[in-house]
Design an enzyme around this catalytic site. Structure first.
Site, mmCIF file in Angstrom:
data_model
loop_
_atom_site.group_PDB
_atom_site.id
_atom_site.type_symbol
_atom_site.label_atom_id
_atom_site.label_comp_id
_atom_site.label_asym_id
_atom_site.label_seq_id
_atom_site.Cartn_x
_atom_site.Cartn_y
_atom_site.Cartn_z
ATOM 1 N N SER A 11 54.218 63.564 37.715
ATOM 2 C CA SER A 11 54.646 64.710 36.880
ATOM 3 C C SER A 11 53.810 65.949 37.205
ATOM 4 C CB SER A 11 54.601 64.374 35.387
ATOM 5 O OG SER A 11 53.440 63.715 34.985
ATOM 6 N N GLY A 55 48.757 62.576 37.264
ATOM 7 C CA GLY A 55 47.718 62.667 38.292
ATOM 8 C C GLY A 55 48.317 62.453 39.670
ATOM 9 N N LEU A 56 47.526 62.712 40.675
ATOM 10 C CA LEU A 56 47.982 62.575 42.062
ATOM 11 C C LEU A 56 48.357 61.134 42.395
ATOM 12 C CD1 LEU A 56 45.240 64.694 43.877
ATOM 13 C CD2 LEU A 56 47.647 65.345 43.569
ATOM 14 N N SER A 57 49.149 60.984 43.433
ATOM 15 C CA SER A 57 49.413 59.657 43.983
ATOM 16 C C SER A 57 48.086 59.036 44.398
ATOM 17 C CB SER A 57 50.340 59.788 45.207
ATOM 18 O OG SER A 57 50.579 58.532 45.787
ATOM 19 N N ALA A 58 47.914 57.749 44.100
ATOM 20 C CA ALA A 58 46.690 56.991 44.418
ATOM 21 C C ALA A 58 45.493 57.389 43.552
ATOM 22 C CB ALA A 58 46.313 57.109 45.899
ATOM 23 N N SER A 59 45.750 58.084 42.430
ATOM 24 C CA SER A 59 44.651 58.460 41.530
ATOM 25 C C SER A 59 44.203 57.286 40.664
ATOM 26 C CB SER A 59 45.069 59.628 40.629
ATOM 27 O OG SER A 59 46.148 59.246 39.789
ATOM 28 N N GLY A 60 45.063 56.278 40.543
ATOM 29 C CA GLY A 60 44.735 55.133 39.693
ATOM 30 C C GLY A 60 45.531 55.091 38.408
ATOM 31 N N LYS A 61 46.528 55.968 38.272
ATOM 32 C CA LYS A 61 47.350 56.035 37.048
ATOM 33 C C LYS A 61 47.941 54.678 36.691
ATOM 34 C CE LYS A 61 50.369 58.930 38.564
ATOM 35 N NZ LYS A 61 49.820 58.975 39.926
ATOM 36 N N SER A 62 48.650 54.086 37.633
ATOM 37 C CA SER A 62 49.355 52.832 37.351
ATOM 38 C C SER A 62 48.385 51.701 37.038
ATOM 39 C CB SER A 62 50.259 52.447 38.525
ATOM 40 O OG SER A 62 51.325 53.368 38.634
#
Length: 198
Positions: free
Chosen positions: A95, A21-28
């Site tokens: 990715s 997902g995009l940066s700042a999407s909440g993945k981490s």
């Protein structure tokens, strides 16, 4: 020792949960919460992200398209090894290219054989409109990208190729972290990868 024997001894199945997902999407944030949840359930899980990969295994790589491709290839290989050890590997990387994610998926699919089933690969698309990601922007990266200070920034000056058939699709602007972890947990249970009681 076969993977099945190792799995029986450790009382656990290995797999890779691939967050994209995009940066700042909440993945981490979701990946961290998922890792904690699985560990609390007594399962072996380990999270791979930029903090523990970019400064060690991949410290020789930059952010060109070629280096990004190699970054994802190496992460896929490491995740496969964790999964083969019957650990739940959780990866959290933008990715952005579908071809790179396919390489990661195919690598797991090719891990089967006469003695072993293929290692499960679960793609989790953390979906968010770029406008919402820009509002969050905890590291100020979108602001810098808009100002031209960061070239090839995914979602602004470089493409993000969204998954078309991710196993799990989460709109992080419409779901809480807890709801997201519950959704992934339910998938793992239904796939027989973690105990149904979890």
């Amino acid at each position: 020792m076969t993977r099945a024997e190792r799995s029986d001894l450790r009382k656990q199945k290995g797999c890779t949960i691939w967050f994209t997902g995009l940066s700042a999407s909440g993945k981490s944030t979701i990946a961290i919460a998922l890792e904690q949840h699985l560990l609390h359930l007594g399962l072996a899980a380990y999270r791979l992200d930029g903090d523990n990969v970019r400064f060690g295994l991949n410290k020789d790589l930059g952010f060109s398209e070629k280096d990004r491709n190699e970054n994802i290839r190496r992460i896929a290989e490491v995740a496969k090894l964790f999964a083969d050890s019957t650990t739940i590997a959780i990866t959290s990387f933008i990715s952005p290219y579908a071809a790179d994610r396919k390489i990661a998926r195919d690598l797991h699919a090719a891990s089967g054989g006469e003695e072993n089933e293929a290692l499960p690969f679960i793609e989790v698309f953390i979906d968010i409109p770029v406008e919402e990601a820009e509002k969050r922007d905890p590291k100020g990266l979108y602001k810098k990208a808009r100002a031209g200070e960061i070239p090839n920034f995914t979602g602004i000056s470089a493409p993000y190729e969204a998954p078309e058939k991710a196993e799990i699709h989460i709109r992080s602007d419409k779901s809480t972290v807890e709801e997201s972890v519950a959704k992934i947990t339910e998938y793992l249970q239904s796939a027989g990868l973690i105990p149904a009681k979890a």
